[in-house]
Design an enzyme around this catalytic site. Structure first.
Site, PDB file in Angstrom:
ATOM      1  N   GLY A  29      42.433  37.877  43.039  1.00  0.00           N
ATOM      2  CA  GLY A  29      43.346  38.930  43.478  1.00  0.00           C
ATOM      3  C   GLY A  29      44.715  38.730  42.858  1.00  0.00           C
ATOM      4  N   GLY A  99      38.237  39.976  50.244  1.00  0.00           N
ATOM      5  CA  GLY A  99      37.124  40.473  49.452  1.00  0.00           C
ATOM      6  C   GLY A  99      37.298  41.846  48.848  1.00  0.00           C
ATOM      7  N   GLY A 101      38.912  42.325  46.415  1.00  0.00           N
ATOM      8  CA  GLY A 101      38.800  41.989  44.991  1.00  0.00           C
ATOM      9  C   GLY A 101      37.381  41.618  44.596  1.00  0.00           C
ATOM     10  CD  GLU A 107      38.160  35.521  47.294  1.00  0.00           C
ATOM     11  OE1 GLU A 107      39.074  35.858  46.552  1.00  0.00           O
ATOM     12  OE2 GLU A 107      37.803  36.209  48.269  1.00  0.00           O
TER      13      GLU A 107
HETATM   14  C1  5RP Z   1      39.654  38.979  46.481  1.00  0.00           C
HETATM   15  C2  5RP Z   1      40.478  38.746  47.677  1.00  0.00           C
HETATM   16  C3  5RP Z   1      41.953  38.854  47.518  1.00  0.00           C
HETATM   17  O1  5RP Z   1      42.525  37.653  47.924  1.00  0.00           O
HETATM   18  C4  5RP Z   1      42.455  39.966  48.369  1.00  0.00           C
HETATM   19  O2  5RP Z   1      41.778  41.153  47.994  1.00  0.00           O
HETATM   20  C5  5RP Z   1      43.968  40.149  48.217  1.00  0.00           C
HETATM   21  O3  5RP Z   1      44.255  40.634  46.933  1.00  0.00           O
HETATM   22  P1  5RP Z   1      45.744  40.921  46.461  1.00  0.00           P
HETATM   23  O4  5RP Z   1      46.426  39.599  46.384  1.00  0.00           O
HETATM   24  O5  5RP Z   1      45.577  41.572  45.115  1.00  0.00           O
HETATM   25  O6  5RP Z   1      46.371  41.838  47.462  1.00  0.00           O
HETATM   26  O7  5RP Z   1      40.002  38.470  48.756  1.00  0.00           O
HETATM   27  O8  5RP Z   1      38.278  38.959  46.784  1.00  0.00           O
END
Ligand code: 5RP
Length: 230
Positions: A29, A99, A101, A107
């Protein structure tokens, strides 16, 4: 030096917990990417030696390699000293939704094998109740995946299959599909929901990270708060 945004400030604060000789879990992310860039720059300037990094996605592995951060597989090290990762929602008990991302399974595997897991985020991620801002990602194997939809509805969630721009299903790094579940009133009992979702064959994992983060570094443009798991 240009001023830092909130994500960069949270990432810079997390860097204070890194020591030479550590095995680090690298989250996915945009906030995690800020951390990897800060870590990579510090590593290249000689601030740390003998770091080994376990990436949670192909994308962050590629970013870490740009900074010559040494990559190691979780199977090789067994335990990670410190994982740093972002979140989509953070409740007052530091339970998380992650998630969006699409890296939720890797993770979770890496973070459950970490001595410490520090969540980094900007303050927009704080919620009183999980599921009130965005959907909960749930990863499923492709086989007969449509059959989960009625089950998701029975749990109060409205499912939407994550798709690519061309309309075909999005495929995770693990070769699976991801449903996004929306809860109109939020998630009343994250533990209970997680247990029910995990009890169903074909569901690989959820974006509910319950009692996993030891602390959260929450940044705004002007200040930083450290929240501890309780
Ligand atoms: C990816 C994740 C990320 O940590 C979550 O989506 C936050 O993303 P961002 O820092 O771009 O806001 O869980 O799977």
């Amino acid at each position: 030096m240009p001023s830092m945004n909130a994500k960069q400030r949270a990432a810079a604060e997390a860097l204070k917990y890194v020591r030479s000789d550590m095995v680090l879990g690298l989250g996915s992310g945009s906030t995690s990417e800020c951390f990897i860039i800060a870590l990579g720059e510090a590593f290249q300037s000689g601030k740390f030696s003998n770091l080994r990094c376990v990436p949670t996605s192909v994308q962050v592995e590629n970013l870490a390699r740009k900074y010559s951060l040494p990559i190691i597989r979780l199977e090789e090290c067994g335990v990670v000293d410190l994982a740093v990762d972002g979140a989509d929602e953070i409740d007052p008990r530091l339970n998380l939704i992650k998630g969006l991302g699409a890296a939720l399974i890797r993770e979770k595997i890496i973070e459950q094998n970490s001595r410490r897991f520090i969540c980094i985020a900007d303050s927009s991620k704080l919620v009183q109740k999980l599921g009130t801002k965005g959907p909960l990602p749930v990863e499923v194997i492709p086989f007969a995946h449509q059959t989960h939809e009625a089950f998701f509805h029975s749990l109060g969630g409205t499912p939407r299959l994550r798709s690519r721009e061309d309309g075909s299903p999005f495929v995770s790094d693990n070769g699976n599909y991801i449903y996004h579940l929306t809860f109109s009133e939020g998630i009343t009992s994250p533990q209970d929901l997680d247990r029910k979702l995990h009890s169903r064959a074909g569901i690989v994992g959820t974006g509910l990270f319950i009692s996993m983060a030891e602390m959260a570094i929450i940044a705004t443009e002007s200040d930083i708060r450290i929240l501890h798991h309780r």
